[in-house]
Design a protein around this motif. Structure first.
Motif, PDB file in Angstrom:
ATOM      1  N   LEU A 161      53.214  -3.981  44.774  1.00 60.31           N
ATOM      2  CA  LEU A 161      53.164  -3.785  43.324  1.00 60.31           C
ATOM      3  C   LEU A 161      52.161  -2.695  42.939  1.00 60.31           C
ATOM      4  N   ILE A 162      51.082  -2.582  43.689  1.00 60.37           N
ATOM      5  CA  ILE A 162      50.125  -1.492  43.450  1.00 60.37           C
ATOM      6  C   ILE A 162      50.789  -0.155  43.760  1.00 60.37           C
ATOM      7  N   ALA A 163      51.497  -0.092  44.873  1.00 65.58           N
ATOM      8  CA  ALA A 163      52.195   1.139  45.235  1.00 65.58           C
ATOM      9  C   ALA A 163      53.257   1.496  44.197  1.00 65.58           C
ATOM     10  N   ASP A 164      53.865   0.492  43.586  1.00 60.24           N
ATOM     11  CA  ASP A 164      54.927   0.742  42.599  1.00 60.24           C
ATOM     12  C   ASP A 164      54.413   1.423  41.333  1.00 60.24           C
ATOM     13  N   VAL A 165      53.112   1.335  41.051  1.00 60.13           N
ATOM     14  CA  VAL A 165      52.573   2.067  39.894  1.00 60.13           C
ATOM     15  C   VAL A 165      52.004   3.419  40.322  1.00 60.13           C
ATOM     16  N   GLY A 166      52.225   3.784  41.586  1.00 67.86           N
ATOM     17  CA  GLY A 166      51.810   5.091  42.071  1.00 67.86           C
ATOM     18  C   GLY A 166      50.387   5.173  42.556  1.00 67.86           C
ATOM     19  N   ALA A 167      49.739   4.018  42.769  1.00 62.23           N
ATOM     20  CA  ALA A 167      48.341   4.000  43.195  1.00 62.23           C
ATOM     21  C   ALA A 167      48.238   3.708  44.694  1.00 62.23           C
ATOM     22  N   GLU A 168      47.020   3.839  45.211  1.00 63.87           N
ATOM     23  CA  GLU A 168      46.738   3.621  46.634  1.00 63.87           C
ATOM     24  C   GLU A 168      46.081   2.257  46.812  1.00 63.87           C
ATOM     25  N   PRO A 169      46.755   1.298  47.464  1.00 67.63           N
ATOM     26  CA  PRO A 169      46.155  -0.029  47.656  1.00 67.63           C
ATOM     27  C   PRO A 169      44.992   0.016  48.649  1.00 67.63           C
ATOM     28  N   LEU A 170      43.944  -0.749  48.350  1.00 65.15           N
ATOM     29  CA  LEU A 170      42.793  -0.857  49.244  1.00 65.15           C
ATOM     30  C   LEU A 170      42.384  -2.321  49.331  1.00 65.15           C
ATOM     31  N   ALA A 171      42.732  -2.967  50.435  1.00 63.64           N
ATOM     32  CA  ALA A 171      42.344  -4.363  50.649  1.00 63.64           C
ATOM     33  C   ALA A 171      40.845  -4.426  50.936  1.00 63.64           C
ATOM     34  N   VAL A 172      40.130  -5.324  50.218  1.00 61.56           N
ATOM     35  CA  VAL A 172      38.672  -5.383  50.359  1.00 61.56           C
ATOM     36  C   VAL A 172      38.181  -6.755  50.816  1.00 61.56           C
ATOM     37  N   GLY A 173      39.084  -7.614  51.289  1.00 60.12           N
ATOM     38  CA  GLY A 173      38.627  -8.898  51.801  1.00 60.12           C
ATOM     39  C   GLY A 173      39.400 -10.071  51.242  1.00 60.12           C
ATOM     40  N   ASP A 174      38.871 -11.273  51.496  1.00 53.90           N
ATOM     41  CA  ASP A 174      39.554 -12.474  51.023  1.00 53.90           C
ATOM     42  C   ASP A 174      39.180 -12.759  49.572  1.00 53.90           C
ATOM     43  N   VAL A 175      39.662 -13.882  49.055  1.00 53.69           N
ATOM     44  CA  VAL A 175      39.532 -14.157  47.624  1.00 53.69           C
ATOM     45  C   VAL A 175      38.073 -14.298  47.191  1.00 53.69           C
ATOM     46  N   ARG A 176      37.170 -14.571  48.130  1.00 57.96           N
ATOM     47  CA  ARG A 176      35.756 -14.672  47.762  1.00 57.96           C
ATOM     48  C   ARG A 176      35.222 -13.357  47.195  1.00 57.96           C
ATOM     49  N   HIS A 177      35.837 -12.248  47.565  1.00 55.82           N
ATOM     50  CA  HIS A 177      35.387 -10.944  47.075  1.00 55.82           C
ATOM     51  C   HIS A 177      35.803 -10.687  45.630  1.00 55.82           C
ATOM     52  N   ALA A 178      36.641 -11.555  45.075  1.00 58.95           N
ATOM     53  CA  ALA A 178      37.017 -11.402  43.669  1.00 58.95           C
ATOM     54  C   ALA A 178      35.802 -11.452  42.760  1.00 58.95           C
ATOM     55  N   LEU A 179      34.806 -12.226  43.142  1.00 56.44           N
ATOM     56  CA  LEU A 179      33.580 -12.301  42.345  1.00 56.44           C
ATOM     57  C   LEU A 179      32.935 -10.926  42.201  1.00 56.44           C
ATOM     58  N   HIS A 180      32.966 -10.130  43.259  1.00 56.06           N
ATOM     59  CA  HIS A 180      32.360  -8.796  43.226  1.00 56.06           C
ATOM     60  C   HIS A 180      33.193  -7.843  42.366  1.00 56.06           C
ATOM     61  N   LEU A 181      34.516  -7.959  42.445  1.00 58.99           N
ATOM     62  CA  LEU A 181      35.366  -7.120  41.600  1.00 58.99           C
ATOM     63  C   LEU A 181      35.174  -7.469  40.124  1.00 58.99           C
ATOM     64  N   GLU A 182      34.996  -8.735  39.812  1.00 56.05           N
ATOM     65  CA  GLU A 182      34.776  -9.128  38.418  1.00 56.05           C
ATOM     66  C   GLU A 182      33.411  -8.663  37.921  1.00 56.05           C
ATOM     67  N   ALA A 183      32.408  -8.729  38.802  1.00 55.00           N
ATOM     68  CA  ALA A 183      31.086  -8.223  38.412  1.00 55.00           C
ATOM     69  C   ALA A 183      31.138  -6.717  38.187  1.00 55.00           C
ATOM     70  N   MET A 184      31.888  -6.020  39.035  1.00 52.83           N
ATOM     71  CA  MET A 184      32.047  -4.584  38.827  1.00 52.83           C
ATOM     72  C   MET A 184      32.745  -4.302  37.506  1.00 52.83           C
ATOM     73  N   ALA A 185      33.697  -5.130  37.150  1.00 53.05           N
ATOM     74  CA  ALA A 185      34.404  -4.946  35.879  1.00 53.05           C
ATOM     75  C   ALA A 185      33.460  -5.071  34.694  1.00 53.05           C
ATOM     76  N   ALA A 186      32.442  -5.920  34.806  1.00 50.06           N
ATOM     77  CA  ALA A 186      31.472  -6.046  33.720  1.00 50.06           C
ATOM     78  C   ALA A 186      30.786  -4.713  33.465  1.00 50.06           C
ATOM     79  N   VAL A 187      30.487  -3.981  34.534  1.00 54.12           N
ATOM     80  CA  VAL A 187      29.878  -2.652  34.394  1.00 54.12           C
ATOM     81  C   VAL A 187      30.863  -1.690  33.740  1.00 54.12           C
ATOM     82  N   VAL A 188      32.108  -1.691  34.223  1.00 60.91           N
ATOM     83  CA  VAL A 188      33.130  -0.798  33.668  1.00 60.91           C
ATOM     84  C   VAL A 188      33.331  -1.067  32.182  1.00 60.91           C
ATOM     85  N   ILE A 189      33.454  -2.347  31.822  1.00 58.90           N
ATOM     86  CA  ILE A 189      33.701  -2.704  30.425  1.00 58.90           C
ATOM     87  C   ILE A 189      32.533  -2.278  29.544  1.00 58.90           C
ATOM     88  N   SER A 190      31.314  -2.426  30.039  1.00 55.56           N
ATOM     89  CA  SER A 190      30.162  -1.989  29.242  1.00 55.56           C
ATOM     90  C   SER A 190      30.206  -0.480  29.000  1.00 55.56           C
TER      91      SER A 190
END
Length: 214
Positions: A161-190
């Motif tokens: 599905l990532i490839a279908d929007v023309g982007a490059e998928p990058l697997a970064v680990g198991d579901v525990r890493h979602a916490l880090h992606l959400e924390a990064m999103a807090a920076v982006v949103i700010s």
């Protein structure tokens, strides 16, 4: 593939539009029935209840503001048990730009626990306008999209599905890493709330880069 879109807001609209264009079959549910029906008409798909849409999809996208997540999960019930789920949400309040989820746990893990599905965190680090780009290209390179999850089938479908929007998928680990992606999103949103261009949120002018180095 059949994709159940749970939510009828901007991210649901944007990603669903790209996936419909890629040939996927979509069904959508939203808190406002008229919005869901409008999206279904736009995509050539169908609208239904949260339970119906969850059962329809081979994979589901949950695109619901964190404030409405408990109600949405209640309506979904066990309809996603054992199924792949893409979670593009961010539990970030916009006064101090901090996470509102339980310390040490991600929204992705909470969704996984509530539904019994296999959650992959993806698409949470860019504003919807970026996903409208066809394809999302920056400096002649495809946008890299980090994603994480613990189920191999769910990860493979999300990669597609990532490839279908023309982007490059990058697997970064198991579901525990979602916490880090959400924390990064807090920076982006700010940064977005501070006026950064959604298409170049991390780009600095020469002067601002110098200020950061100092």
């Amino acid at each position: 593939m059949r994709i159940g879109i749970l939510g009828a807001g901007t991210m649901a609209d944007t990603l669903g539009t790209r996936w419909a264009a890629a040939g996927h079959e979509l069904m959508v549910a939203g808190r406002t029935a008229s919005k869901a029906e409008a999206l279904a008409d736009k995509w050539g798909g169908r609208a239904g209840s949260f339970d119906e849409v969850a059962r329809f999809g081979e994979i589901a996208l949950i695109a619901v503001l964190y404030q409405g997540m408990p109600a949405a999960l209640s309506e979904i019930g066990d309809a996603l048990r054992g199924k792949p789920i893409v979670d593009c949400n961010n539990p970030v309040e916009t006064e101090h730009f901090t996470l509102v989820s339980e310390p040490g746990r991600s929204m992705a893990q909470d969704i996984e626990r509530a539904t019994g599905g296999h959650v992959v965190k993806a698409f949470n680090l860019c504003e919807a306008g970026v996903w409208r780009m066809d394809p999302p290209i920056f400096d002649h390179r495809r946008l890299v999209v980090p994603y994480c999850g613990s189920d191999s089938v769910a990860m493979d479908l999300t990669r597609s599905l990532i490839a279908d929007v023309g982007a490059e998928p990058l697997a970064v680990g198991d579901v525990r890493h979602a916490l880090h992606l959400e924390a990064m999103a807090a920076v982006v949103i700010s940064l977005l709330f501070g006026g950064r261009d959604p298409h170049t949120v991390f780009n600095l002018t020469d002067q601002s880069a110098a200020d950061v180095r100092r």
